[in-house]
Design an enzyme around this catalytic site. Structure first.
Site, PDB file in Angstrom:
ATOM      1  N   TYR A 132       0.870  -1.187   0.000  1.00 10.77           N
ATOM      2  CA  TYR A 132       0.000   0.000   0.000  1.00 10.77           C
ATOM      3  C   TYR A 132       0.896   1.222   0.000  1.00 10.77           C
ATOM      4  CZ  TYR A 132      -3.800   3.065   1.864  1.00 10.77           C
ATOM      5  OH  TYR A 132      -4.712   4.063   2.080  1.00 10.77           O
ATOM      6  N   LYS A 160      -1.731  -1.501  -3.752  1.00 11.28           N
ATOM      7  CA  LYS A 160      -2.659  -0.390  -3.879  1.00 11.28           C
ATOM      8  C   LYS A 160      -1.822   0.869  -4.045  1.00 11.28           C
ATOM      9  CE  LYS A 160      -5.953   2.684  -1.780  1.00 11.28           C
ATOM     10  NZ  LYS A 160      -6.433   3.331  -0.556  1.00 11.28           N
TER      11      LYS A 160
END
Length: 293
Positions: A132, A160
């Site tokens: 992330y 992400k």
């Protein structure tokens, strides 16, 4: 490949700033009804303001409410690998579809340090790990070359990207094309359709808390091949984002917008955005413009 949308779910609070689990469950049901998956305890979920125990119980409540109807990813990332590892093991025990690990914040990391951090967590659990990246908030950035190294780990399933740069997102997607099983999820709300058209597995969006149907509309239309409808929905999503985020810090504004639609979600824990009559008026004007108030 069928694309999918995750909403970075808000965490609802009572007036005394304790977690309102029933209101949070209601938001879960709202996203399920729209057809969106859930990211729990992320940036839009006030994760930095939650205790270790609260994150564990919050995940248990969300997983219970979902009941297997949609997928659940939960964020375990903390500044130290030690606590990240402890959280990841708890989420592994609870049973989620993925564990997101945001880059450490406050602690400046080398790329080697990031590789050690993510590898240590991925080695310790059975649940797939998602990197992330949100450098504007953490001041640490996963370089595409680092993502490529980590993509070879058997338990790192994707990334992400919330950096906001199309160039970086494109570089991550190049890794995804090269390494089978490494999925890229776009974080910036204005790039949902563009990212899917260029190889992303889908998106993880905070704005979906306010416009769950529009987000689902982009993804569903794309999956069905109706690109005109996908573009129409993306235009609404992008325009709403531009109007709302012009007022300040996006996660706080998402939460406040949702509060003005449904006050059961509560405010954020302090020192986040406080109610402000002038600002609330501007947010309400935006919600009315898009038929949400």
């Amino acid at each position: 490949m069928t694309k999918s949308a995750y909403v970075a779910l808000v965490t609802c609070f009572n007036e005394d700033e304790t977690i309102n689990f029933e209101a949070t469950r209601a938001q879960v049901r709202r996203q399920i009804a729209a057809g969106n998956n859930i990211l729990c305890a992320g940036t839009n979920g006030d994760f930095t303001a939650l205790t270790f125990e609260e994150k564990v119980r919050l995940t248990e409540e969300v997983v219970d409410e979902v009941g297997g109807q949609v997928k659940v990813i939960v964020n375990a990332g903390m500044p130290a690998t030690f606590e990240t590892l402890k959280l990841a093991r708890e989420f592994d025990r609870i049973g989620v579809d993925g564990i997101a690990v945001i880059t450490p914040f406050f602690i400046a990391c080398t790329q080697e340090g990031l590789i050690r951090h993510f590898t240590t967590v991925a080695d310790a659990v059975k649940t797939p790990i998602y990197l992330y990246d949100i450098p504007a908030r953490t001041q640490n950035h996963i370089e595409p070359e680092t993502a490529r190294i980590l993509a070879d780990h058997g338990n790192i399933a994707g990334i992400k990207d919330s950096g906001g740069s199309q160039e970086t997102l494109a570089a991550y997607m190049a890794v995804g094309r090269e390494v089978e099983g490494f999925d890229v999820y776009s974080g910036p709300d204005h790039l949902v359709l563009w990212s899917m058209e260029n190889g992303a597995a889908g998106c993880i969006s905070g704005l979906g808390n306010v416009l769950p149907d529009v987000l689902a509309g982009i993804v569903n239309a794309y999956n069905s091949g109706d690109l005109d409808e996908a573009r129409r929905c993306q235009e609404i999503y992008t325009n709403f984002r531009t109007d709302l985020y012009a007022l300040g810090f996006p996660p706080a504004l998402v939460k406040r917008s949702l509060y003005l639609m449904d006050n059961s979600v509560g405010a954020s824990r302090q020192p986040a955005l406080l109610p402000n009559r002038e600002q609330d008026g501007k947010i309400l004007d935006i919600l009315k413009k898009y038929g949400r108030a």
